[in-house]
Design a protein around this motif. Structure first.
Motif, PDB file in Angstrom:
ATOM      1  N   GLN A 129       0.824  -1.199   0.000  1.00  0.00           N
ATOM      2  CA  GLN A 129       0.000   0.000   0.000  1.00  0.00           C
ATOM      3  C   GLN A 129       0.862   1.254   0.000  1.00  0.00           C
ATOM      4  OE1 GLN A 129      -2.463  -0.857   3.424  1.00  0.00           O
ATOM      5  NE2 GLN A 129      -4.049  -1.842   2.172  1.00  0.00           N
ATOM      6  N   PHE A 164       2.264  10.242  -9.582  1.00  0.00           N
ATOM      7  CA  PHE A 164       1.433  10.251 -10.787  1.00  0.00           C
ATOM      8  C   PHE A 164       0.395  11.371 -10.740  1.00  0.00           C
ATOM      9  CE2 PHE A 164      -2.101   8.819 -13.519  1.00  0.00           C
ATOM     10  CZ  PHE A 164      -1.408   8.901 -14.723  1.00  0.00           C
ATOM     11  N   TRP A 217       4.381  -5.564  -6.244  1.00  0.00           N
ATOM     12  CA  TRP A 217       3.839  -6.870  -6.628  1.00  0.00           C
ATOM     13  C   TRP A 217       4.194  -8.022  -5.708  1.00  0.00           C
ATOM     14  CZ3 TRP A 217       0.737  -4.059  -8.814  1.00  0.00           C
ATOM     15  CH2 TRP A 217       1.113  -3.020  -9.649  1.00  0.00           C
ATOM     16  N   PHE A 248       1.833  -8.901  -2.853  1.00  0.00           N
ATOM     17  CA  PHE A 248       0.573  -9.633  -3.024  1.00  0.00           C
ATOM     18  C   PHE A 248       0.831 -11.131  -2.908  1.00  0.00           C
ATOM     19  CE2 PHE A 248      -0.157  -5.533  -5.048  1.00  0.00           C
ATOM     20  CZ  PHE A 248      -1.403  -5.184  -4.551  1.00  0.00           C
ATOM     21  N   ILE A 281      -6.965 -11.270  -7.716  1.00  0.00           N
ATOM     22  CA  ILE A 281      -5.501 -11.216  -7.772  1.00  0.00           C
ATOM     23  C   ILE A 281      -4.916 -12.622  -7.688  1.00  0.00           C
ATOM     24  CG2 ILE A 281      -3.456 -10.524  -6.416  1.00  0.00           C
ATOM     25  CD1 ILE A 281      -5.098  -7.941  -5.722  1.00  0.00           C
ATOM     26  N   ALA A 316      -1.758  -7.146 -16.203  1.00  0.00           N
ATOM     27  CA  ALA A 316      -2.090  -5.754 -15.857  1.00  0.00           C
ATOM     28  C   ALA A 316      -0.840  -5.008 -15.371  1.00  0.00           C
ATOM     29  CB  ALA A 316      -3.185  -5.723 -14.793  1.00  0.00           C
ATOM     30  N   GLN A 317       0.036  -5.713 -14.659  1.00  0.00           N
ATOM     31  CA  GLN A 317       1.296  -5.096 -14.213  1.00  0.00           C
ATOM     32  C   GLN A 317       2.165  -4.760 -15.418  1.00  0.00           C
ATOM     33  OE1 GLN A 317       3.170  -7.954 -11.526  1.00  0.00           O
ATOM     34  NE2 GLN A 317       1.208  -8.332 -10.588  1.00  0.00           N
ATOM     35  N   CYS A 366      -2.877   2.275 -14.222  1.00  0.00           N
ATOM     36  CA  CYS A 366      -3.534   2.323 -12.905  1.00  0.00           C
ATOM     37  C   CYS A 366      -5.015   1.950 -13.019  1.00  0.00           C
ATOM     38  CB  CYS A 366      -3.451   3.720 -12.279  1.00  0.00           C
ATOM     39  SG  CYS A 366      -1.966   4.675 -12.625  1.00  0.00           S
ATOM     40  N   HIS A 401      -6.974  -1.248 -11.335  1.00  0.00           N
ATOM     41  CA  HIS A 401      -7.900  -0.968 -10.223  1.00  0.00           C
ATOM     42  C   HIS A 401      -9.307  -1.451 -10.554  1.00  0.00           C
ATOM     43  CE1 HIS A 401      -5.136   2.422  -8.489  1.00  0.00           C
ATOM     44  NE2 HIS A 401      -4.662   1.203  -8.285  1.00  0.00           N
TER      45      HIS A 401
HETATM   46  C1  HEC Z   1      -1.549  -4.338 -11.563  1.00  0.00           C
HETATM   47  C2  HEC Z   1      -2.458  -3.680 -10.654  1.00  0.00           C
HETATM   48  C3  HEC Z   1      -2.297  -2.254 -10.221  1.00  0.00           C
HETATM   49  C4  HEC Z   1      -1.710  -1.212 -10.892  1.00  0.00           C
HETATM   50  C5  HEC Z   1      -1.095  -1.208 -12.271  1.00  0.00           C
HETATM   51  C6  HEC Z   1      -1.819  -0.066 -10.039  1.00  0.00           C
HETATM   52  N1  HEC Z   1      -2.451  -0.404  -8.878  1.00  0.00           N
HETATM   53 FE1  HEC Z   1      -2.836   0.845  -7.314  1.00  0.00          FE
HETATM   54  N2  HEC Z   1      -3.655  -0.704  -6.280  1.00  0.00           N
HETATM   55  C7  HEC Z   1      -3.813  -1.988  -6.741  1.00  0.00           C
HETATM   56  C8  HEC Z   1      -4.401  -2.812  -5.708  1.00  0.00           C
HETATM   57  C9  HEC Z   1      -4.738  -4.281  -5.826  1.00  0.00           C
HETATM   58  C10 HEC Z   1      -4.596  -1.975  -4.592  1.00  0.00           C
HETATM   59  C11 HEC Z   1      -5.152  -2.376  -3.208  1.00  0.00           C
HETATM   60  C12 HEC Z   1      -3.984  -2.767  -2.290  1.00  0.00           C
HETATM   61  C13 HEC Z   1      -4.421  -3.126  -0.874  1.00  0.00           C
HETATM   62  O1  HEC Z   1      -5.279  -2.421  -0.306  1.00  0.00           O
HETATM   63  O2  HEC Z   1      -3.892  -4.098  -0.325  1.00  0.00           O
HETATM   64  C14 HEC Z   1      -4.119  -0.651  -4.988  1.00  0.00           C
HETATM   65  C15 HEC Z   1      -4.135   0.464  -4.165  1.00  0.00           C
HETATM   66  C16 HEC Z   1      -3.760   1.739  -4.538  1.00  0.00           C
HETATM   67  C17 HEC Z   1      -3.819   2.914  -3.692  1.00  0.00           C
HETATM   68  C18 HEC Z   1      -4.307   2.941  -2.236  1.00  0.00           C
HETATM   69  C19 HEC Z   1      -3.128   2.604  -1.309  1.00  0.00           C
HETATM   70  C20 HEC Z   1      -3.528   2.463   0.146  1.00  0.00           C
HETATM   71  O3  HEC Z   1      -2.891   3.087   1.002  1.00  0.00           O
HETATM   72  O4  HEC Z   1      -4.468   1.721   0.465  1.00  0.00           O
HETATM   73  C21 HEC Z   1      -3.351   3.969  -4.431  1.00  0.00           C
HETATM   74  C22 HEC Z   1      -3.208   5.417  -3.983  1.00  0.00           C
HETATM   75  C23 HEC Z   1      -3.005   3.449  -5.746  1.00  0.00           C
HETATM   76  N3  HEC Z   1      -3.259   2.089  -5.772  1.00  0.00           N
HETATM   77  C24 HEC Z   1      -2.493   4.223  -6.767  1.00  0.00           C
HETATM   78  C25 HEC Z   1      -2.069   3.701  -7.989  1.00  0.00           C
HETATM   79  C26 HEC Z   1      -1.545   4.529  -9.064  1.00  0.00           C
HETATM   80  C27 HEC Z   1      -1.434   6.049  -9.051  1.00  0.00           C
HETATM   81  C28 HEC Z   1      -1.214   3.681 -10.074  1.00  0.00           C
HETATM   82  C29 HEC Z   1      -0.617   4.008 -11.394  1.00  0.00           C
HETATM   83  C30 HEC Z   1       0.433   5.006 -11.467  1.00  0.00           C
HETATM   84  C31 HEC Z   1      -1.543   2.330  -9.613  1.00  0.00           C
HETATM   85  N4  HEC Z   1      -2.049   2.393  -8.358  1.00  0.00           N
HETATM   86  C32 HEC Z   1      -1.343   1.192 -10.373  1.00  0.00           C
HETATM   87  C33 HEC Z   1      -3.456  -2.453  -7.973  1.00  0.00           C
HETATM   88  C34 HEC Z   1      -2.773  -1.729  -8.959  1.00  0.00           C
END
Ligand code: HEC
Length: 156
Positions: free
Chosen positions: A36, A46, A79, A82, A100, A110-111, A145, A149
């Motif tokens: 996180q 971003f 990654w 997870f 996931i 997706a990654q 992103c 998401h």
């Molecule tokens: C391949 C998947 C994936 C990508 C690409 C991705 N995310 Fe995420 N993101 C997630 C997942 C899954 C969570 C939830 C994680 C958790 O709560 O354990 C998350 C959570 C977050 C959160 C909340 C963090 C928190 O404190 O709970 C933010 C902010 C975020 N993402 C921003 C971004 C941004 C900005 C990008 C692109 C620049 C991005 N993510 C790209 C999967 C992704």
């Protein structure tokens, strides 16, 4: 040879007080916190450039180039957090969806899509073509992103 390497690793672990994952399992709660945190930093770097691409914040080529380079490193960090061990945690606040672990190939894809979009953004920042750069930023948001998401993070 292998044994010597292992001993060397053990010596480093002892000397630094830092234990490598091979020597001790990282706690699942910690992995969640760390992934996180990596996501939060991605948001930090971003957010402003997305605002620039949308015309909400004045465009600044230097900030875009710097943030793109940061994202190019950050996008490798979340990654391994997870891990399977984090799948069924109770009492831990997480928005990670079961997909996931149920659809690992799709999650990996997706990654990679995201990392590809960031690479293209980094390349675009070297051309100085503002129109191109803005399009590349928007693509990181949508195809990177946003795409992940949409499928793998719980909506709030
Ligand atoms: C391949 C998947 C994936 C990508 C690409 C991705 N995310 Fe995420 N993101 C997630 C997942 C899954 C969570 C939830 C994680 C958790 O709560 O354990 C998350 C959570 C977050 C959160 C909340 C963090 C928190 O404190 O709970 C933010 C902010 C975020 N993402 C921003 C971004 C941004 C900005 C990008 C692109 C620049 C991005 N993510 C790209 C999967 C992704």
């Amino acid at each position: 040879m292998k044994k010597r390497l292992m001993l060397a690793g053990f010596a480093v672990a002892l000397a630094t007080g830092y234990t490598l994952p091979a020597f001790s399992q990282v706690k699942p709660e910690t992995l969640v916190k760390q992934r996180q945190a990596a996501m939060t930093l991605q948001g930090k770097y971003f957010g402003p450039i997305a605002g620039m691409a949308q015309g909400k914040i004045p465009y600044n080529a230097e900030v875009v180039a710097r943030n793109a380079a940061y994202l190019d490193v950050l996008n490798k960090m979340p990654w391994d957090g997870f891990a399977e061990s984090t799948k069924d945690l109770k009492d831990v606040k997480t928005a990670a969806l079961p997909a996931i672990w149920n659809e690992p190939a799709k999650f990996k894809d997706a990654q990679e899509k995201f990392q590809g979009a960031v690479s293209r953004l980094v390349a675009a920042t070297k051309t100085g073509d503002e129109t191109n750069i803005k399009a590349a930023i928007l693509e990181v948001g949508k195809g990177g992103c946003g795409n992940c998401h949409q499928n793998f993070r719980q909506k709030d």
